[in-house]
Structures are given as structure tokens and as C-alpha cells.
Design a protein around this motif. Sequence first.
Motif, PDB file in Angstrom:
ATOM      1  N   HIS A   1       0.820  -1.213   0.000  1.00  0.00           N
ATOM      2  CA  HIS A   1       0.000   0.000   0.000  1.00  0.00           C
ATOM      3  C   HIS A   1       0.859   1.270   0.000  1.00  0.00           C
ATOM      4  CE1 HIS A   1      -3.258  -2.792   1.005  1.00  0.00           C
ATOM      5  NE2 HIS A   1      -4.055  -1.851   0.542  1.00  0.00           N
TER       6      HIS A   1
ATOM      7  N   ALA B   1      -6.785  -3.761  -3.692  1.00  0.00           N
ATOM      8  CA  ALA B   1      -7.828  -4.439  -2.919  1.00  0.00           C
ATOM      9  C   ALA B   1      -8.368  -5.714  -3.581  1.00  0.00           C
ATOM     10  CB  ALA B   1      -8.965  -3.467  -2.625  1.00  0.00           C
TER      11      ALA B   1
ATOM     12  N   ILE C   1     -15.579  -2.213  -3.654  1.00  0.00           N
ATOM     13  CA  ILE C   1     -14.293  -1.611  -4.010  1.00  0.00           C
ATOM     14  C   ILE C   1     -14.466  -0.640  -5.181  1.00  0.00           C
ATOM     15  CG2 ILE C   1     -12.016  -2.109  -4.980  1.00  0.00           C
ATOM     16  CD1 ILE C   1     -12.149  -4.792  -3.439  1.00  0.00           C
ATOM     17  N   ALA C   2     -15.213  -1.062  -6.205  1.00  0.00           N
ATOM     18  CA  ALA C   2     -15.422  -0.207  -7.377  1.00  0.00           C
ATOM     19  C   ALA C   2     -16.194   1.051  -7.002  1.00  0.00           C
ATOM     20  CB  ALA C   2     -16.162  -0.991  -8.461  1.00  0.00           C
TER      21      ALA C   2
ATOM     22  N   ARG D   1     -14.212   8.199  -4.522  1.00  0.00           N
ATOM     23  CA  ARG D   1     -12.969   8.929  -4.277  1.00  0.00           C
ATOM     24  C   ARG D   1     -12.613   9.828  -5.460  1.00  0.00           C
ATOM     25  NH1 ARG D   1      -9.724   7.076  -0.047  1.00  0.00           N
ATOM     26  NH2 ARG D   1     -10.534   5.215   1.009  1.00  0.00           N
ATOM     27  N   ARG D   2     -12.814   9.325  -6.684  1.00  0.00           N
ATOM     28  CA  ARG D   2     -12.519  10.142  -7.865  1.00  0.00           C
ATOM     29  C   ARG D   2     -13.434  11.359  -7.928  1.00  0.00           C
ATOM     30  NH1 ARG D   2     -11.508   5.099 -10.527  1.00  0.00           N
ATOM     31  NH2 ARG D   2     -13.657   5.020 -11.314  1.00  0.00           N
TER      32      ARG D   2
ATOM     33  N   ASP E   1     -16.335   2.495  -4.108  1.00  0.00           N
ATOM     34  CA  ASP E   1     -15.481   3.355  -3.293  1.00  0.00           C
ATOM     35  C   ASP E   1     -14.491   4.115  -4.169  1.00  0.00           C
ATOM     36  OD1 ASP E   1     -14.438   4.123  -0.574  1.00  0.00           O
ATOM     37  OD2 ASP E   1     -12.638   3.208  -1.383  1.00  0.00           O
ATOM     38  N   ALA E   2     -13.939   3.445  -5.191  1.00  0.00           N
ATOM     39  CA  ALA E   2     -13.003   4.118  -6.100  1.00  0.00           C
ATOM     40  C   ALA E   2     -13.690   5.246  -6.854  1.00  0.00           C
ATOM     41  CB  ALA E   2     -12.411   3.109  -7.074  1.00  0.00           C
TER      42      ALA E   2
ATOM     43  N   SER F   1      -7.206   1.130  -4.182  1.00  0.00           N
ATOM     44  CA  SER F   1      -8.219   0.718  -5.151  1.00  0.00           C
ATOM     45  C   SER F   1      -7.666  -0.274  -6.161  1.00  0.00           C
ATOM     46  CB  SER F   1      -8.769   1.949  -5.880  1.00  0.00           C
ATOM     47  OG  SER F   1      -7.722   2.655  -6.534  1.00  0.00           O
TER      48      SER F   1
END
Length: 318
Positions: A244, A253, A294-295, A301-302, A297-298, A250
Motif C-alpha cells: 500500500h 484491494a 471496491i469499485a 474517491r474520484r 469506493d473508487a 483501489s
Amino acid sequence: MRAEEDSRAERAVSRDPRRLVGIALMCVAPILFASLDATGKRLAAEGVDPLLTTFMRYAVNVALVTAFLNPVTRPGVARSRRLSLQVVRSLLLFGSTACNFLALRSLQLAETVSIQFAAPLAVALLAGPLLGEWSSRLRLAAVAAGFVGVLVIVRPDTLAAQPAMLFSLGNMLCYALYVIVTRKLAAHDSSATTIFYTGLAGLALMAPLLPWIWSAPDSWQVWGMLVAVGLFGTAGHWLLVLAHAQAPASLLAPLIYTQILWSVLFGYGLFGDVPGAWTLVGALVIVASGLVLIAEDAVARRRTARREDGKAGSSEQP
């Protein structure tokens, strides 16, 4: 113009050799975790008390961590602003490990790891009331689907035939709470302090019980496996930290789910275990749900990064 700059930046980042190093490290960590579980299951087959295996897991971990992180080499590392939370976190990890080793006495590696991977789903569900991080409808739908996958594995008939499934569920719940407490501590203590305390409470809890659970290993092979559980666990978590530091979460994970593949291979190669159809179906549902989280969350964040860039750009204009 802005789109072209973003595209060039993304291509530059994708060629960053550190990302490849992070991916490589992240591919090795699940092998170590699967090896840890396989060694714990083998020790149970040799008649070693799972609580003794748990003690050795933390004894080796604490010895290795203390060699590098201690008040002498790192002054102030033992100073915590939330000592009670550090103790709770350490005990939760101990509970997770103990439940896992107890479950491995009678369950397949693929079964225990599949249920364990429902922990991120529990985190997403509990993060709202405990951390104020409320989930979107998509995340809640993914959580619901993931828990359906757990129910596919832990069916009433399976639970009646294998009560050890309860230990695996306990492992999952303890680990989910461990992750949440770790997030809360991030605002108060350094990562070095948190790592220093990780195994101490579990070791302190187990030490008084040692006279009742101790049984001298009858071979050097058993001694080696007892030490190996600590080495595998410590090395695996160390590689996660290094990975990490080299690549974004992202990207890394999804790779943790390769542990299911290694658990299936080790289970078949070492114990002759062939996962049942329901276990495989449930595992696929849990993994798919985790990947959706996970997707999502990514993407979130973007969006946040773009909003912040937009605010910064507008504030710079005259």
C-alpha cells in the motif's frame, strides 16, 4: 485541454514501476495468509490445541515487532492517546485469530476464508452507526447480496452438521470490528504505535492460560509449524503495508481475493478437501459483492478528488 492533461497523468501513473512492485507484493501476501491457515489446520490435525497455536501466533509476532518497534529504538512509540481502544483492537484481532484456528479443526480452508471475506461487507454495514460513514443504496445492495452468499455457505443443515461454522462467523465479526476500531485509532495514534500494540493484549490474555493449554510438541516439525504461523502472519501483514506504500488501495484491494484460490489449492493438495458446490457459489457471491464495494469506493474517491480540484481551480482564478 484539461481532459488531455488528465489522460497524460493517468498514463504516467500507470507506467509507474512502484505500482508493479505493489501488485507483486499484494500477490504474495494472500499466499502467506493461506499458508498460515493451512499450517493452523495441520497443527490441529496433529492434536495441538488451537489456543496454543493462537498463543504462538502472537508470541512470534510480538517478538518480531518489538525487535524493530520499541521505546528504545523508537521513543514514544508506546505512548497512545487512546490506550483503551488499542487494547480493544488487540483483543478483537486475538478473537478473530482464535475463532479461525478453532474453526479450522473441522472446516475446509475454502469455507473459512470465504466466510472471512464477508468482513468488508460487515464493515460497510457497521461503519454508518459506528463511524458516521453511511453507505449508498448501491453499497447496501452489495452488502445484502454478500450476506446472502454467507447464508449459502452457512445453511441451516450445514450449521447443524458443522457447528464450527459459528467460530468462522465469530472470526468474521471480530475482524470487521477490528477494522472499524483501527479506523478510529488512525485519528489519534501513529501507525507505528498501533502496530506496536497489535499483539500485546492477545499475548497478555493468553500467557496466564498457558499452563492449562501447553503440551510440549513431540517433534521438531510441530515446533517449526508453531513458529511458522507467527512468521506467515507477520510477513503477510508486513507485505500488505509495503504494497500500500507503493500503489493505491483501489488497485490492490481486489488482489486479496486470490487467497480463496490459494486456500482451495492448499486444501486439496494438503488435506484432499474438495469444496462443495454451495461453498463455491457462496464464495463467488461474496467476492462479487466485495468487488462492487471496491469499485463504488473508487468512483466516490474520484468524484471527491474532482470536486476538490474544481474548487482549487476556481479559487486560483482572479
